[in-house]
Design a protein around this motif. Structure first.
Motif, PDB file in Angstrom:
ATOM      1  N   VAL A 260     -10.029   6.282  -0.973  1.00 40.94           N
ATOM      2  CA  VAL A 260      -9.416   4.969  -0.321  1.00 40.94           C
ATOM      3  C   VAL A 260      -7.903   4.242  -0.710  1.00 40.94           C
ATOM      4  CG1 VAL A 260      -9.930   2.530   0.640  1.00 40.94           C
ATOM      5  CG2 VAL A 260     -11.121   4.677   0.923  1.00 40.94           C
ATOM      6  N   ILE A 261      -8.683   4.344  -2.863  1.00 40.17           N
ATOM      7  CA  ILE A 261      -7.638   3.515  -2.915  1.00 40.17           C
ATOM      8  C   ILE A 261      -6.771   3.982  -3.363  1.00 40.17           C
ATOM      9  CG2 ILE A 261      -7.910   3.321  -5.830  1.00 40.17           C
ATOM     10  CD1 ILE A 261     -10.624   1.586  -6.142  1.00 40.17           C
ATOM     11  N   PHE A 262      -6.929   5.565  -3.564  1.00 39.51           N
ATOM     12  CA  PHE A 262      -4.963   6.202  -4.458  1.00 39.51           C
ATOM     13  C   PHE A 262      -4.658   6.244  -3.099  1.00 39.51           C
ATOM     14  CE2 PHE A 262      -7.767   6.677  -8.710  1.00 39.51           C
ATOM     15  CZ  PHE A 262      -6.646   6.482  -8.534  1.00 39.51           C
ATOM     16  N   ALA A 263      -4.888   5.992  -1.366  1.00 37.04           N
ATOM     17  CA  ALA A 263      -4.109   6.609  -0.894  1.00 37.04           C
ATOM     18  C   ALA A 263      -3.629   5.561  -0.861  1.00 37.04           C
ATOM     19  CB  ALA A 263      -5.484   6.356   0.081  1.00 37.04           C
ATOM     20  N   PHE A 264      -3.386   4.195  -0.882  1.00 36.32           N
ATOM     21  CA  PHE A 264      -2.084   3.604  -0.763  1.00 36.32           C
ATOM     22  C   PHE A 264      -0.781   4.070  -1.778  1.00 36.32           C
ATOM     23  CE2 PHE A 264      -5.450   0.677   0.233  1.00 36.32           C
ATOM     24  CZ  PHE A 264      -5.594   0.100   1.311  1.00 36.32           C
ATOM     25  N   ASP A 265      -1.049   4.873  -2.899  1.00 32.50           N
ATOM     26  CA  ASP A 265      -0.133   5.760  -3.591  1.00 32.50           C
ATOM     27  C   ASP A 265       0.892   4.563  -4.141  1.00 32.50           C
ATOM     28  OD1 ASP A 265      -0.780   8.153  -3.601  1.00 32.50           O
ATOM     29  OD2 ASP A 265       0.555   8.686  -1.514  1.00 32.50           O
ATOM     30  N   ARG A 266       0.140   3.427  -4.547  1.00 34.72           N
ATOM     31  CA  ARG A 266       0.737   2.208  -5.137  1.00 34.72           C
ATOM     32  C   ARG A 266       0.905   2.048  -6.458  1.00 34.72           C
ATOM     33  NH1 ARG A 266       3.116  -1.784  -1.006  1.00 34.72           N
ATOM     34  NH2 ARG A 266       3.653  -0.272   0.250  1.00 34.72           N
ATOM     35  N   GLY A 267       0.015   2.225  -7.584  1.00 36.44           N
ATOM     36  CA  GLY A 267      -0.982   1.908  -9.095  1.00 36.44           C
ATOM     37  C   GLY A 267       0.108   2.914  -9.495  1.00 36.44           C
ATOM     38  N   ALA A 268      -0.162   2.759 -11.260  1.00 35.87           N
ATOM     39  CA  ALA A 268       0.826   3.497 -12.351  1.00 35.87           C
ATOM     40  C   ALA A 268      -0.291   4.755 -11.639  1.00 35.87           C
ATOM     41  CB  ALA A 268       0.355   2.787 -13.660  1.00 35.87           C
ATOM     42  N   VAL A 269      -1.323   4.796 -12.584  1.00 38.52           N
ATOM     43  CA  VAL A 269      -1.655   6.476 -12.129  1.00 38.52           C
ATOM     44  C   VAL A 269      -1.368   7.207 -10.794  1.00 38.52           C
ATOM     45  CG1 VAL A 269      -3.998   7.402 -11.685  1.00 38.52           C
ATOM     46  CG2 VAL A 269      -3.959   5.358 -13.020  1.00 38.52           C
ATOM     47  N   SER A 270      -1.635   6.825  -9.516  1.00 36.17           N
ATOM     48  CA  SER A 270      -0.583   6.905  -7.884  1.00 36.17           C
ATOM     49  C   SER A 270       1.028   7.661  -8.830  1.00 36.17           C
ATOM     50  CB  SER A 270      -0.539   6.461  -7.486  1.00 36.17           C
ATOM     51  OG  SER A 270      -2.067   6.195  -7.035  1.00 36.17           O
ATOM     52  N   ARG A 271       1.574   6.637  -9.011  1.00 37.59           N
ATOM     53  CA  ARG A 271       2.860   7.239  -9.707  1.00 37.59           C
ATOM     54  C   ARG A 271       3.395   8.883 -10.757  1.00 37.59           C
ATOM     55  NH1 ARG A 271       3.733   1.597  -9.968  1.00 37.59           N
ATOM     56  NH2 ARG A 271       3.852   1.755 -12.044  1.00 37.59           N
TER      57      ARG A 271
END
Length: 382
Positions: A260-271
Motif C-alpha cells: 500500500v505504501i509503495f503503490a502511491f509511487d511518490r516517495g524517494a525510494v519509489s523514484r
C-alpha cells in the motif's frame, strides 16, 4: 484515475524479489549469496502472492460486468506457456541425467525417481502439484509450486468477483482469516502451500480496498511518503533476516502495508525503483523466477563434471547442501555474479519468445467474439 495507474515501484519489487529467491537457491561459499538477506529470501514468495492479489483487484475487483472467459484466457496464457516450457526443459534435463547414468556417471538419486518421477509430470502440467498431499509440490521445476497455487487462486478470485459483487470484500476477508487460522492451528487436511497462497493473495485484495480509501498524497506530503518508504524497507529487512515463531503469519499484514505504501509511487525510494534498470528486472521477473532452477541445475552439473576431471572438490556438499567453491572469495563472488547474469540472459530469451508469444496468443483468443460482457478494467501484469 487510479484504475488506469501502473504501479512502477511494485513492478520493480517483483524483479528484485525474483532475483533474491534465485540467490536463495544458489549457494556459493563465502560469496554474497550467503548474506542473511538471501539466506532467508524464501519469504519473498509470500510477497508475490500479496502483490498479485493487489494488482488483480486493481484490474478486476470493481468490475460490474466481469468477463470470466477473457479473464480465464488472459491468466492462463500469462502463466501456462512458460510453465509448460520449463517443465519440458526439466524433462529433457532428466533425460540427460538418464543418458549420463547409462554411461556410468553416479548421481545422488536415480533419474526419473523421487520428485522427478514420471507420475509427477501430469500434475505439474495441470498445475495441481501443490494442491494435494498425493503429489510433490517441489517436483520438477520446484519454484512452480507457487504458480500452481496462484493459478487456481486466480480462478477462485474470479468466481468471487462474478457472483458476489456487493460482498466481495467480506468474502476476501473471510477466506484470508480462515486460511491464516488453519495455518496457525497446524491444519493437515489442506496443503500448507494452498493455505499460504490463499491467505496472502486475499490479503493483497484487502490491501487494495484499503488503498482505494486512502487520499492521494499531495506533493507537499512527498517527504512523509519517503519517510514511510524508508521505514517500511527497514522493517522488512529486519523481518526477513530474523527467524521467529509465526513469521509466515506476520508476513501477510507486513507485506500488505508495504504494498500500500509503495503503490502511491511518490516517495524517494519509489523514484529510485522506477528507474529503467529496476523496471527491466520487474519485466523479466516471471521468467527469472521460473527459469533460474534450470540454470542452477546446469551450473551445478557443470561443476560436478569439472570436479571429476580436475580432481578438486569444487562442488562440495556441506550439511546436505551442494555448494560451489573455487577456493577464493573473489572468484566465488565472480561466479555468483556470472550465474546471476546468466539467469537474466536466459530470462530475456524466455520473456521475448515464450512469455510474449503466449500473451499475444491469449489476447488473440480473448478478443474473439463471445456473448459475455466486456471487462471494465484493463488487464494488468501480475
Amino acid at each position: 484515475m487510479r484504475a488506469e495507474q501502473r504501479f512502477h515501484s511494485l513492478d520493480s519489487f517483483r524483479g528484485l524479489m525474483a532475483i533474491s529467491v534465485m540467490l536463495y537457491h544458489l549457494r556459493v561459499s563465502g560469496s554474497f549469496t550467503e548474506w542473511l538477506l538471501f539466506r532467508h529470501a524464501e519469504v519473498f514468495v509470500s510477497f508475490f502472492f500479496v502483490l498479485s492479489g493487489f494488482v488483480l483487484t486493481h484490474a478486476y475487483g470493481s468490475s460490474v460486468k466481469f468477463n470470466f472467459r477473457k479473464f480465464f484466457i488472459s491468466r492462463t496464457f500469462r502463466l501456462l506457456p512458460l510453465h509448460l516450457f520449463m517443465l519440458g526443459v526439466f524433462i529433457l534435463l532428466e533425460c540427460g541425467r538418464y543418458w549420463a547414468a547409462q554411461k556410468g556417471m553416479d548421481f545422488n538419486n536415480a533419474p526419473f525417481s523421487g520428485k522427478f518421477a514420471p507420475s509427477e509430470i501430469l500434475p505439474n502440467a495441470l498445475l495441481l502439484q501443490s494442491w494435494t498431499h498425493l503429489t510433490n509440490p517441489l517436483s520438477f521445476n520446484y519454484p512452480s509450486w507457487s504458480i500452481s497455487i496462484e493459478y487456481y487462486t486466480y480462478m477462485i478470485f474470479a468466481l468471487i468477483v462474478c457472483i458476489a459483487f456487493g460482498i466481495r470484500t467480506w468474502i476476501w476477508a473471510t477466506v484470508m482469516l480462515l486460511a491464516l487460522a488453519l495455518m496457525y492451528a497446524g491444519n493437515t487436511f489442506f496443503t500448507i502451500e494452498s493455505l499460504r497462497g490463499l491467505a496472502y493473495f486475499f490479503t493483497g485484495c484487502l490491501a487494495y480496498a484499503v488503498y482505494l480509501r486512502l487520499p492521494q498524497p499531495s506533493r507537499a506530503q512527498t517527504w512523509l511518503l519517503s519517510t514511510l518508504e524508508v521505514a517500511a524497507v527497514t522493517v522488512a529487512l529486519i523481518f526477513v533476516i530474523n527467524d521467529f515463531a509465526g513469521k509466515q503469519l506476520w508476513a501477510s499484514p507486513l507485506f500488505a502495508v508495504i504494498v500500500v505504501i509503495f503503490a502511491f509511487d511518490r516517495g524517494a525510494v519509489s523514484r529510485l525503483l522506477a528507474g529503467r534498470g529496476f523496471g527491466f528486472l520487474g519485466k523479466l521477473s516471471y521468467s527469472i523466477y521460473l527459469t533460474h532452477a534450470a540454470v542452477l541445475f546446469c551450473v551445478v552439473s557443470a561443476f560436478m563434471v569439472a570436479k571429476k576431471i580436475v580432481g578438486v572438490d569444487i562442488a562440495p556438499v556441506i550439511d546436505g547442501t551442494r555448494y560451489l567453491d573455487l577456493g577464493n572469495v573473489l572468484l566465488n563472488n565472480l561466479i555468483a555474479l556470472l550465474v546471476t547474469g546468466s539467469v537474466v540472459l536466459v530470462s530475456m530469451f524466455t520473456y521475448r519468445y515464450v512469455e510474449m508469444t503466449g500473451q499475444s496468443l491469449g489476447r488473440a483468443l480473448s478478443n474473439t467474439p463471445s456473448h459475455s460482457g466486456p471487462v471494465l478494467r484493463p488487464d494488468t501484469e501480475a
